[in-house]
Design an enzyme around this catalytic site. Structure first.
Site, PDB file in Angstrom:
ATOM      1  N   LYS A 198     -11.172  -6.792   3.386  1.00  0.00           N
ATOM      2  CA  LYS A 198     -12.296  -5.110   3.462  1.00  0.00           C
ATOM      3  C   LYS A 198     -11.294  -4.916   1.746  1.00  0.00           C
ATOM      4  O   LYS A 198     -10.683  -4.053   2.192  1.00  0.00           O
ATOM      5  CB  LYS A 198     -11.568  -4.192   4.692  1.00  0.00           C
ATOM      6  CG  LYS A 198     -12.365  -2.955   4.511  1.00  0.00           C
ATOM      7  CD  LYS A 198     -12.666  -1.831   3.546  1.00  0.00           C
ATOM      8  CE  LYS A 198     -11.794  -1.068   3.104  1.00  0.00           C
ATOM      9  NZ  LYS A 198     -12.097   0.118   2.670  1.00  0.00           N
ATOM     10  N   GLU A 272       2.126  -4.318  -0.153  1.00  0.00           N
ATOM     11  CA  GLU A 272       2.411  -4.162  -0.874  1.00  0.00           C
ATOM     12  C   GLU A 272       2.022  -2.925  -1.860  1.00  0.00           C
ATOM     13  O   GLU A 272       1.042  -2.202  -1.654  1.00  0.00           O
ATOM     14  CB  GLU A 272       2.054  -5.201  -2.049  1.00  0.00           C
ATOM     15  CG  GLU A 272       2.788  -5.498  -3.072  1.00  0.00           C
ATOM     16  CD  GLU A 272       2.325  -5.194  -4.244  1.00  0.00           C
ATOM     17  OE1 GLU A 272       2.129  -3.995  -4.648  1.00  0.00           O
ATOM     18  OE2 GLU A 272       0.734  -4.858  -4.682  1.00  0.00           O
ATOM     19  N   CYS A 306       0.640  -0.820  -9.858  1.00  0.00           N
ATOM     20  CA  CYS A 306       2.077  -0.552  -9.025  1.00  0.00           C
ATOM     21  C   CYS A 306       2.645  -0.992  -9.254  1.00  0.00           C
ATOM     22  O   CYS A 306       3.994   0.014  -9.159  1.00  0.00           O
ATOM     23  CB  CYS A 306       2.065  -1.353  -7.552  1.00  0.00           C
ATOM     24  SG  CYS A 306       1.226  -3.121  -7.879  1.00  0.00           S
ATOM     25  N   GLU A 403       3.518   8.495  -7.480  1.00  0.00           N
ATOM     26  CA  GLU A 403       3.227   7.508  -8.449  1.00  0.00           C
ATOM     27  C   GLU A 403       1.900   8.709  -8.673  1.00  0.00           C
ATOM     28  O   GLU A 403       1.644   8.782  -7.428  1.00  0.00           O
ATOM     29  CB  GLU A 403       2.822   6.347  -7.642  1.00  0.00           C
ATOM     30  CG  GLU A 403       2.306   5.202  -8.088  1.00  0.00           C
ATOM     31  CD  GLU A 403       2.046   3.495  -6.854  1.00  0.00           C
ATOM     32  OE1 GLU A 403       1.520   4.340  -5.747  1.00  0.00           O
ATOM     33  OE2 GLU A 403       1.912   3.093  -7.140  1.00  0.00           O
TER      34      GLU A 403
HETATM   35  P1  NAP Z   1      -5.014   3.529  -0.493  1.00  0.00           P
HETATM   36  O1  NAP Z   1      -5.986   4.904   0.096  1.00  0.00           O
HETATM   37  O2  NAP Z   1      -3.968   3.315  -0.235  1.00  0.00           O
HETATM   38  O3  NAP Z   1      -7.084   2.274  -0.543  1.00  0.00           O
HETATM   39  C1  NAP Z   1      -6.047   1.079  -0.294  1.00  0.00           C
HETATM   40  C2  NAP Z   1      -7.051   0.735   0.713  1.00  0.00           C
HETATM   41  O4  NAP Z   1      -6.246   0.486   1.896  1.00  0.00           O
HETATM   42  C3  NAP Z   1      -8.564   0.817   0.572  1.00  0.00           C
HETATM   43  O5  NAP Z   1      -9.440  -0.554   0.676  1.00  0.00           O
HETATM   44  C4  NAP Z   1      -8.913   1.891   1.477  1.00  0.00           C
HETATM   45  O6  NAP Z   1     -10.200   1.955   1.336  1.00  0.00           O
HETATM   46  C5  NAP Z   1      -7.942   1.365   2.533  1.00  0.00           C
HETATM   47  N1  NAP Z   1      -7.628   2.529   3.426  1.00  0.00           N
HETATM   48  C6  NAP Z   1      -7.758   3.560   3.481  1.00  0.00           C
HETATM   49  N2  NAP Z   1      -7.377   3.709   4.440  1.00  0.00           N
HETATM   50  C7  NAP Z   1      -6.968   3.342   5.327  1.00  0.00           C
HETATM   51  C8  NAP Z   1      -6.712   3.345   6.695  1.00  0.00           C
HETATM   52  N3  NAP Z   1      -6.117   4.400   7.339  1.00  0.00           N
HETATM   53  N4  NAP Z   1      -6.586   2.007   7.485  1.00  0.00           N
HETATM   54  C9  NAP Z   1      -6.774   1.079   6.737  1.00  0.00           C
HETATM   55  N5  NAP Z   1      -7.538   0.739   5.190  1.00  0.00           N
HETATM   56  C10 NAP Z   1      -7.460   2.199   4.669  1.00  0.00           C
HETATM   57  O7  NAP Z   1      -5.434   3.621  -1.837  1.00  0.00           O
HETATM   58  P2  NAP Z   1      -6.484   4.852  -2.553  1.00  0.00           P
HETATM   59  O8  NAP Z   1      -7.234   6.678  -1.634  1.00  0.00           O
HETATM   60  O9  NAP Z   1      -7.522   3.913  -2.782  1.00  0.00           O
HETATM   61  O10 NAP Z   1      -5.157   5.480  -3.762  1.00  0.00           O
HETATM   62  C11 NAP Z   1      -5.242   6.532  -3.843  1.00  0.00           C
HETATM   63  C12 NAP Z   1      -3.330   5.838  -4.329  1.00  0.00           C
HETATM   64  O11 NAP Z   1      -2.508   5.138  -3.779  1.00  0.00           O
HETATM   65  C13 NAP Z   1      -3.387   6.380  -5.504  1.00  0.00           C
HETATM   66  O12 NAP Z   1      -3.640   7.263  -6.837  1.00  0.00           O
HETATM   67  C14 NAP Z   1      -1.933   4.972  -6.115  1.00  0.00           C
HETATM   68  O13 NAP Z   1      -0.938   6.036  -6.280  1.00  0.00           O
HETATM   69  C15 NAP Z   1      -1.823   4.756  -4.742  1.00  0.00           C
HETATM   70  N6  NAP Z   1      -2.197   3.112  -4.814  1.00  0.00           N
HETATM   71  C16 NAP Z   1      -0.840   1.916  -4.818  1.00  0.00           C
HETATM   72  C17 NAP Z   1      -1.838   0.479  -5.244  1.00  0.00           C
HETATM   73  C18 NAP Z   1      -1.064  -0.867  -5.376  1.00  0.00           C
HETATM   74  O14 NAP Z   1      -1.246  -1.527  -5.682  1.00  0.00           O
HETATM   75  N7  NAP Z   1       0.567  -0.294  -4.679  1.00  0.00           N
HETATM   76  C19 NAP Z   1      -3.521   0.020  -5.572  1.00  0.00           C
HETATM   77  C20 NAP Z   1      -3.997   1.654  -5.137  1.00  0.00           C
HETATM   78  C21 NAP Z   1      -3.831   2.828  -5.254  1.00  0.00           C
HETATM   79  P3  NAP Z   1     -11.190   2.730   1.304  1.00  0.00           P
HETATM   80  O15 NAP Z   1     -11.009   2.308  -0.744  1.00  0.00           O
HETATM   81  O16 NAP Z   1     -12.362   3.142   1.417  1.00  0.00           O
HETATM   82  O17 NAP Z   1     -10.390   4.363   0.394  1.00  0.00           O
END
Ligand code: NAP
Ligand code: MG
Length: 502
Positions: A198, A272, A306, A403
């Site tokens: 996904k 991760e 990250c 973060e």
């Molecule tokens: P996120 O919500 O954690 O999204 C990561 C993935 O998880 C996406 O594919 C997302 O789908 C999916 N997802 C969202 N809610 C879920 C749930 N309840 N169950 C399973 N999967 C789910 O990250 P984001 O909202 O895109 O970014 C928010 C913050 O996360 C960023 O500002 C940053 O601080 C952090 N982040 C960290 C990393 C890292 O590498 N550690 C990477 C990205 C973001 P959708 O795309 O549809 O939301």
């Protein structure tokens, strides 16, 4: 999109963008059950690139069923290891052959400079498939000389088998869309698992192109399934009773939801997650190298990484001079759309991310931080933000603790006279533990800090250079498990003990 930029788009990229997108399920490209799509945006302009299918739990069900069949009855898990090896190698070669196409598509969907995507994200993705291709033929158990309880006389032959786990649900973020897909897919497939992937809603395109590569390489149906959609599709995958393992990269907040969702069938979980990594510069470090490397540490990928070294600690004796040099260096960074060959820094991925990062900046300034440089949005169009260096911060500020995931660093002086333990305590004053940097010519300082800092990756006199042979993952709330290297294979296998009375 301006005409000038549009003209630079390669014909195969435009073709891919123009054609209708489908979900990859059971080897076929199909429409989602609840017909419909969502748009993906070019962050350099804010314009729609194209529509992709809006997959829901219905499609996750279909994809999991296909992956289940392919694992339980299909050829993949029973294929000879060298057949899996050849196929994964072919995937790597095909990615390399289409590297320019992947790079442009990644740039258009995510915002990052295409030239950087080409030499880093895409080149590394091809290499990662080849690295794990080699592992397919190197999975081993061991024989164990057992000393069994005396109840049973006689001889025994005991050994372990290292086996694939089964159907893996893999959920990835938008910051390195293609590379994160490879981090997940390559070891899982090398070990003989089947997968439902996904991608992030913001950046689904290169995953779909990768799906085409898998089909072209001759991957059997059901082994790799790709469902584009939102968080609810990810949640359905994480909770699915027929999924044996879920692997997630993204925010710590969603990581905790994945753990909850996995309870139902106690599927294996690897995570991760986020970071707020310390980067520590001593006065004895090579000045120029440390300036350049420290900028790369937090600004790489527009700061959306990250591992970003976003807490910069500089020894007090050089603090002022070092920070002046950092500010001067970043003020020269060429900010431009990713398709501009001169671009060193593109836009942030989305309006939402731009708002989030500027929200942190406003809060930091209101708390009393001072911007040495940056802090402003660049241009009216797209989600460009200037690299921002904040000083005069305190450890309790949200910009120091949380973060931000954008081009923002907080810098603080430290005194070497406080001793290694005190410096390590400051570095460890965070819920996270993903990475850390140390810059010094003193070998003893480097080794002692490397042992004391609670983080999965420690970089000395460099930042960000990681190798596929080394494990990667987080201490504390930065995650569970280690990807890459031998550990990455262990993440996608389980061990069985066989004990035979002879
Ligand atoms: P996120 O919500 O954690 O999204 C990561 C993935 O998880 C996406 O594919 C997302 O789908 C999916 N997802 C969202 N809610 C879920 C749930 N309840 N169950 C399973 N999967 C789910 O990250 P984001 O909202 O895109 O970014 C928010 C913050 O996360 C960023 O500002 C940053 O601080 C952090 N982040 C960290 C990393 C890292 O590498 N550690 C990477 C990205 C973001 P959708 O795309 O549809 O939301
Ligand atoms: Mg999200």
């Amino acid at each position: 999109m301006t005409t000038a930029v549009k003209n630079q788009i390669l014909a195969p990229v435009q073709e891919f963008i123009n054609k209708p997108k489908r979900l990859l399920i059971d080897g076929d490209w199909i429409e989602p059950v609840e017909q419909g799509g969502f748009t993906t945006i070019d962050p350099a302009t804010g314009n729609v690139i194209c529509e992709v299918p809006h997959g829901t739990h219905h499609d996750i069900d279909r994809a999991v069923a296909a992956a289940r069949r392919a694992f339980d009855h299909g050829p993949w898990s029973r294929m000879r290891p060298n057949q899996r090896e050849k196929l994964l190698w072919r995937v790597g070669d095909l990615i390399e052959a289409k590297a320019d196409v992947f790079a442009q598509l990644e740039s258009i969907d995510n915002g990052k400079p295409a030239s950087i995507a080409r030499r880093s994200d895409v080149a590394r993705t091809a290499d990662l498939f080849r690295y794990y291709a080699g592992w397919a033929t190197k999975l081993e158990g061991s024989t164990v000389d057992v000393s069994m309880p005396r109840v049973t006389e006689g001889e025994f032959h005991a050994f372990t088998l290292r086996e694939a786990i089964g159907v893996c649900g893999q959920i990835i973020p938008w910051n390195f869309p293609l590379l994160m897909a490879a981090f997940k897919l390559a070891p899982a497939l090398a070990a003989g698992n089947t997968v439902v992937l996904k991608p992030a809603e913001q950046t689904p395109l290169t995953a779909l192109l990768l799906g085409e590569v898998f089909c072209e390489a001759g991957m059997p149906p059901g082994v790799v399934n790709i469902v584009t959609g939102f968080g609810d599709a990810g949640a359905a995958l994480a909770a699915h009773d027929h999924v044996d393992k879920v692997a997630f990269t993204g925010s710590t907040e969603v990581g905790k939801k994945i753990v909850d969702a996995a309870r139902g069938n106690l599927k294996k979980v690897s995570l991760e997650l986020g970071g707020k990594s310390p980067n520590i510069v001593f006065a004895d470090a090579d000045f120029e190298t440390a300036v350049e490397g420290s900028v790369n540490a937090w600004l790489s990928n527009q700061g959306q990484a990250c591992v970003a070294g976003t807490r910069l600690y500089v020894e007090d004796a050089i603090f002022e001079e070092f920070m002046r040099a950092v500010a001067e260096r970043v003020s020269k960074v060429k900010i431009a759309p990713g398709l501009d060959p001169a671009s060193e820094m593109g836009p942030l991925v989305s309006q939402e991310q731009l708002d989030r990062v500027t929200g942190y900046l406003e809060q930091g300034l209101a708390d009393g931080a001072r911007a040495l440089t940056g802090g402003r949005r660049r241009g009216e169009q797209g989600y460009f933000l200037e690299p921002t260096v904040l000083v005069d911060v305190r450890p309790d500020f949200s910009v120091v603790r949380e973060e931000i995931f954008g081009p923002v660093v907080v810098a603080m002086p430290f005194s070497a006279a406080d001793g290694i333990d005190a410096i390590a305590d400051v570095a460890n004053d965070t819920d996270y533990g993903l990475a850390a940097g140390v810059w010094t010519r003193n070998i003893s300082t480097a080794h002692r800090l490397a042992r004391r800092i609670k983080a999965g990756s420690i970089w000395v006199n460099q930042y960000n250079a990681s190798d596929f042979a080394l494990p990667f993952g987080g201490y504390k709330q930065s995650g569970w498990g280690r990807e890459l290297g031998t550990d990455g294979i262990h993440l996608y296998t389980q061990v069985k003990a066989v004990n035979i009375a002879l």
